[in-house]
Design an enzyme around this catalytic site. Structure first.
Site, PDB file in Angstrom:
ATOM      1  N   SER A 124       0.810  -1.229   0.000  1.00 18.75           N
ATOM      2  CA  SER A 124       0.000   0.000   0.000  1.00 18.75           C
ATOM      3  C   SER A 124       0.835   1.267   0.000  1.00 18.75           C
ATOM      4  O   SER A 124       0.301   2.361  -0.157  1.00 18.75           O
ATOM      5  CB  SER A 124      -0.939   0.019   1.211  1.00 18.75           C
ATOM      6  OG  SER A 124      -0.227   0.235   2.413  1.00 18.75           O
ATOM      7  N   LYS A 160       1.084   4.178   7.145  1.00 15.18           N
ATOM      8  CA  LYS A 160       0.388   5.078   6.227  1.00 15.18           C
ATOM      9  C   LYS A 160       0.919   6.503   6.384  1.00 15.18           C
ATOM     10  O   LYS A 160       1.463   6.874   7.432  1.00 15.18           O
ATOM     11  CB  LYS A 160      -1.119   5.087   6.504  1.00 15.18           C
ATOM     12  CG  LYS A 160      -1.838   3.753   6.274  1.00 15.18           C
ATOM     13  CD  LYS A 160      -1.924   3.397   4.810  1.00 15.18           C
ATOM     14  CE  LYS A 160      -2.765   2.132   4.584  1.00 15.18           C
ATOM     15  NZ  LYS A 160      -2.094   0.938   5.075  1.00 15.18           N
TER      16      LYS A 160
END
Length: 215
Positions: A124, A160
């Protein structure tokens, strides 16, 4: 050294030499060849003895390190960056809890020895040049807006980019195939910050190095 047998003492001295010369624990093959054993079982028995006598610590299957109380016997040895587990860069998963030894790299200045490493699971964050299997370096401080954070949310971990907004924060992936995670102020108590991504370790042959994130 009186508590060691002669064979344990010889192996211990060989391990110290390997750390001082190469910055890492010797392989089973190296130890077996050095002492002329026909199988690795004898090496295993001696390593077990050194572990029971607190000369070594064991991490997982077949992985050993110098016991913290014995590192003063190493000449100028820097143990490296501790690898504290794995973190998801994709679907969130369980909290960081493993102890996977050390990366044999040194970070300067010395005040940075509080850094630790994590192994990335998932894709990701590929647009931030963080890929599955990478060893990333974490500074245990709270990330600022736009920095990449190692976060625990609702009992699971994720890596993230942090986007701070008036109505909360967003955990933003760096891959268009993944959805962002929006967290409102009333959910902040569910967040635990492990730290901020500052770089990653890479291996070239038998050598390790660290690339720090610019900016």
């Amino acid at each position: 050294m009186k508590s060691l047998t002669d064979k344990q003492r010889h192996l211990w001295e060989y391990i110290l030499t390997s750390y001082e010369d190469y910055g890492q624990f010797p392989s089973y093959d190296d130890m077996q060849q050095e002492f002329g054993y026909s199988s690795s079982n004898s090496i295993y028995q001696h390593l077990q003895g050194l572990t029971k006598k607190n000369y070594l610590t064991k991490h997982g299957r077949g992985r050993y390190d110098i016991h913290p109380t014995k590192r003063n016997e190493l000449s100028g040895f820097y143990p490296g960056i501790p690898v504290k587990g794995r973190i998801a860069a994709g679907a969130m998963h369980e909290a960081i809890s493993e102890n996977l030894g050390h990366l044999p790299v040194e970070i300067h200045p010395e005040k940075s020895d509080h850094y630790f490493a994590l192994i990335v699971d998932g894709e990701s964050m590929i647009d931030a040049d963080i890929r599955d299997g990478d060893y990333i370096i974490i500074d245990p401080r709270e990330p600022k807006d736009g920095e990449i954070g190692a976060i625990r949310y609702r009992g699971e971990t994720t890596l993230k980019t942090i986007r701070i907004k008036d109505n909360g924060i967003t955990l933003q992936p760096e891959n268009p195939s993944y959805e962002p995670i929006d967290i409102t102020p009333d959910e902040w108590e569910e967040i635990m910050v492990y730290g901020t991504y500052v770089g990653k370790a890479w291996k070239n042959g038998d050598d390790w190095g660290v690339i720090f994130r610019s900016g």
